[in-house]
Design a protein around this motif. Structure first.
Motif, PDB file in Angstrom:
ATOM      1  N   SER A   1       0.836  -1.211   0.000  1.00 25.95           N
ATOM      2  CA  SER A   1       0.000   0.000   0.000  1.00 25.95           C
ATOM      3  C   SER A   1       0.865   1.252   0.000  1.00 25.95           C
ATOM      4  O   SER A   1       1.978   1.267   0.533  1.00 25.95           O
ATOM      5  CB  SER A   1      -0.909   0.022   1.227  1.00 25.95           C
TER       6      SER A   1
ATOM      7  N   ALA B   1     -12.334   2.192  -7.853  1.00 20.92           N
ATOM      8  CA  ALA B   1     -11.606   3.434  -8.118  1.00 20.92           C
ATOM      9  C   ALA B   1     -12.483   4.598  -7.662  1.00 20.92           C
ATOM     10  O   ALA B   1     -13.610   4.760  -8.149  1.00 20.92           O
ATOM     11  CB  ALA B   1     -11.271   3.574  -9.592  1.00 20.92           C
TER      12      ALA B   1
ATOM     13  N   HIS C   1      -3.112  -3.421  -0.121  1.00 22.40           N
ATOM     14  CA  HIS C   1      -2.563  -3.118  -1.447  1.00 22.40           C
ATOM     15  C   HIS C   1      -3.361  -1.999  -2.123  1.00 22.40           C
ATOM     16  O   HIS C   1      -3.889  -2.148  -3.227  1.00 22.40           O
ATOM     17  CB  HIS C   1      -2.555  -4.366  -2.327  1.00 22.40           C
ATOM     18  N   ASN C   2      -3.424  -0.854  -1.458  1.00 27.14           N
ATOM     19  CA  ASN C   2      -4.194   0.298  -1.939  1.00 27.14           C
ATOM     20  C   ASN C   2      -3.287   1.495  -2.186  1.00 27.14           C
ATOM     21  O   ASN C   2      -2.196   1.574  -1.631  1.00 27.14           O
ATOM     22  CB  ASN C   2      -5.252   0.706  -0.907  1.00 27.14           C
ATOM     23  N   PHE C   3      -3.764   2.439  -3.008  1.00 27.93           N
ATOM     24  CA  PHE C   3      -3.179   3.772  -3.063  1.00 27.93           C
ATOM     25  C   PHE C   3      -4.191   4.743  -2.476  1.00 27.93           C
ATOM     26  O   PHE C   3      -5.354   4.779  -2.901  1.00 27.93           O
ATOM     27  CB  PHE C   3      -2.833   4.205  -4.488  1.00 27.93           C
TER      28      PHE C   3
ATOM     29  N   THR D   1      -8.132  -1.367  -4.408  1.00 30.02           N
ATOM     30  CA  THR D   1      -8.943  -0.152  -4.469  1.00 30.02           C
ATOM     31  C   THR D   1      -8.045   1.086  -4.373  1.00 30.02           C
ATOM     32  O   THR D   1      -7.130   1.148  -3.546  1.00 30.02           O
ATOM     33  CB  THR D   1     -10.001  -0.150  -3.362  1.00 30.02           C
ATOM     34  N   THR D   2      -8.329   2.075  -5.235  1.00 31.06           N
ATOM     35  CA  THR D   2      -7.489   3.264  -5.369  1.00 31.06           C
ATOM     36  C   THR D   2      -8.314   4.514  -5.109  1.00 31.06           C
ATOM     37  O   THR D   2      -9.461   4.630  -5.551  1.00 31.06           O
ATOM     38  CB  THR D   2      -6.894   3.330  -6.791  1.00 31.06           C
TER      39      THR D   2
ATOM     40  N   ALA E   1      -8.048   8.257  -5.971  1.00 29.22           N
ATOM     41  CA  ALA E   1      -7.321   9.197  -6.824  1.00 29.22           C
ATOM     42  C   ALA E   1      -7.348  10.600  -6.223  1.00 29.22           C
ATOM     43  O   ALA E   1      -8.296  10.981  -5.519  1.00 29.22           O
ATOM     44  CB  ALA E   1      -7.926   9.211  -8.220  1.00 29.22           C
TER      45      ALA E   1
ATOM     46  N   ASN F   1     -10.669  -3.743  -6.153  1.00 28.49           N
ATOM     47  CA  ASN F   1     -10.426  -3.032  -7.414  1.00 28.49           C
ATOM     48  C   ASN F   1     -11.427  -1.916  -7.709  1.00 28.49           C
ATOM     49  O   ASN F   1     -11.812  -1.702  -8.862  1.00 28.49           O
ATOM     50  CB  ASN F   1     -10.399  -4.018  -8.586  1.00 28.49           C
TER      51      ASN F   1
END
Length: 406
Positions: free
Chosen positions: A300, A376, A315-317, A333-334, A336, A374
């Motif tokens: 992450s 966004a 495991h995210n941004f 999952t991100t 932005a 996953n």
């Protein structure tokens, strides 16, 4: 005679949505904002404070033990700052007072500098010079004296370049209360009374030149976080914390009790890692606050974000975002933080949007939100408490409380 410090902490925070927490109890560096304010007052060697509070704050205050200051509380349900002070009028009596807003934070050393103007002034307000228009009260001045407060002027119509910070002193507060009692209760009752008092008596302006932050809208959590990160100039690792020799720590970083930093983790300060936090292998944390009990799982990246208690990343941004508490973004999952057209993101609420200042803004996520794998989430999106987002969804509009997006 040192004044009684009156801390205003009784508001309900209508503009803080979608976040559910009472904004004065928002934890930063493991402590509620209200505790930071009390400790700031205490450090400045004031001996007594009266906190105008609400039932939720009162419950927390009943468990809090200050070190060297006497605290009184009065539970109120005020309609604005003026109403809050009038409800505290009997408790204040004729003592001189220094009024502080519990969601305004300045550099703690500033309060110590107020002792001299307190000794030599009938009353003063605090002014901060700024270069751009913000949604705040502006000071109208004449020869260095305050002669009025103009609330939220439009750009180009500001009476000065100085905004009004709620660090206000009155040696004879009954003068203010007498005027305020004649004005109908409203959000600007206090400002109207203060402007009238300025016409009768000399109110000085004490300049403040340091950093300042105020919690009004939910994205202001990031501003408050950044102020605390900026003020921290120490490295601290609790004895009970476990830091792998193969982790990289760079800059001013606080690692609190029982935190664990695994091999391959990189933390770029300034940063705060809270109690019982777990930072997994091959993670990257930059200029962020990770509050108690959260897990930042393998792979992450968290950049310039506030991660509230008991959140679990996989495991995210997460960029320039606010997670209130108990958030679960599943693998991939991100969140932005940069619009593809380069425009400033707007804060997207269910019924409106709010202009923001910066080029980067991620998401504002209320408590107990669950994301499938996953997803966004686009810049500026707000998601209400208890919402559930199914896998592979692109979220570009506000999501309401308890809404399910399939």
């Amino acid at each position: 005679m040192k004044p009684l410090v009156v801390i205003l902490a009784g508001g309900i925070g209508k503009t803080f949505s979608p976040l559910k927490i009472n904004k004065t109890l928002l934890p930063i560096f493991g402590k509620p904002i209200l505790q930071h304010v009390i400790e700031m007052v205490e450090t400045a060697d004031f001996h007594e404070a009266l906190i105008v509070t609400n039932p939720e704050n009162e419950l927390w205050l009943s468990t809090y033990q200050p070190f060297n200051i006497t605290l009184q509380t009065i539970v109120a349900n005020p309609r604005g700052m003026g109403d809050a002070l009038l409800q505290a009028r009997e408790s204040i009596g004729s003592r001189p007072i220094l009024i502080i807003n519990a969601v305004d934070m300045v550099e703690p050393s500033f309060l110590k500098t107020l002792m001299k103007p307190i000794q030599n002034s009938y009353g003063f307000i605090t002014g901060l010079k700024i270069k751009r228009n913000i949604s705040a009260g502006y000071i109208k001045e004449n020869n260095g004296k305050a002669i009025g407060i103009v609330e939220k002027p439009t750009p180009g119509n500001e009476p000065s370049d100085m905004v009004n910070l709620i660090f206000h002193y009155f040696s004879e507060p009954e003068d203010l209360f007498t005027i305020m009692n004649k004005i109908p209760t409203s959000d600007d009752q206090y400002e109207k009374a203060l402007t009238e008092l300025m016409a009768q008596r000399t109110i000085d302006i004490v300049p403040y030149n340091g950093s300042w932050s105020k919690l009004k809208y939910p994205h202001h959590v990031l501003d408050m976080m950044n102020l605390f990160l900026k003020m921290n100039k120490v490295n601290s690792v609790a004895r009970s914390a476990i830091v792998s020799p193969h982790a990289v720590l760079d800059g001013f970083i606080i690692i609190d009790e029982n935190a664990r930093i695994d091999a391959g983790a990189i933390i770029r300060g300034p940063a705060y890692i809270g109690k019982n936090v777990k930072i997994g292998s091959h993670t990257l944390i930059r200029q962020s606050v990770i509050e108690e009990g959260s897990i930042i799982g393998f792979g992450s990246e968290v950049a310039r974000s506030y991660i509230g208690p008991r959140s679990k990343l996989h495991h995210n941004f997460v960029g320039d975002s606010v997670f209130e508490s108990d958030i679960n973004p599943s693998w991939g999952t991100t969140f932005a933080n940069w619009r593809i057209d380069g425009n400033n993101p707007r804060l997207l609420l269910p019924n409106c949007s709010i202009e923001t200042d910066g080029k980067k803004l991620g998401s504002i996520i209320a408590k107990n939100v669950f994301f499938g794998v996953n997803c966004a989430v686009m810049p500026g999106v707000t998601i209400g408490a208890g919402a559930k987002i199914y896998p592979h969804k692109v979220i570009a509009v506000a999501v309401c409380e308890n809404e399910v997006v399939k």
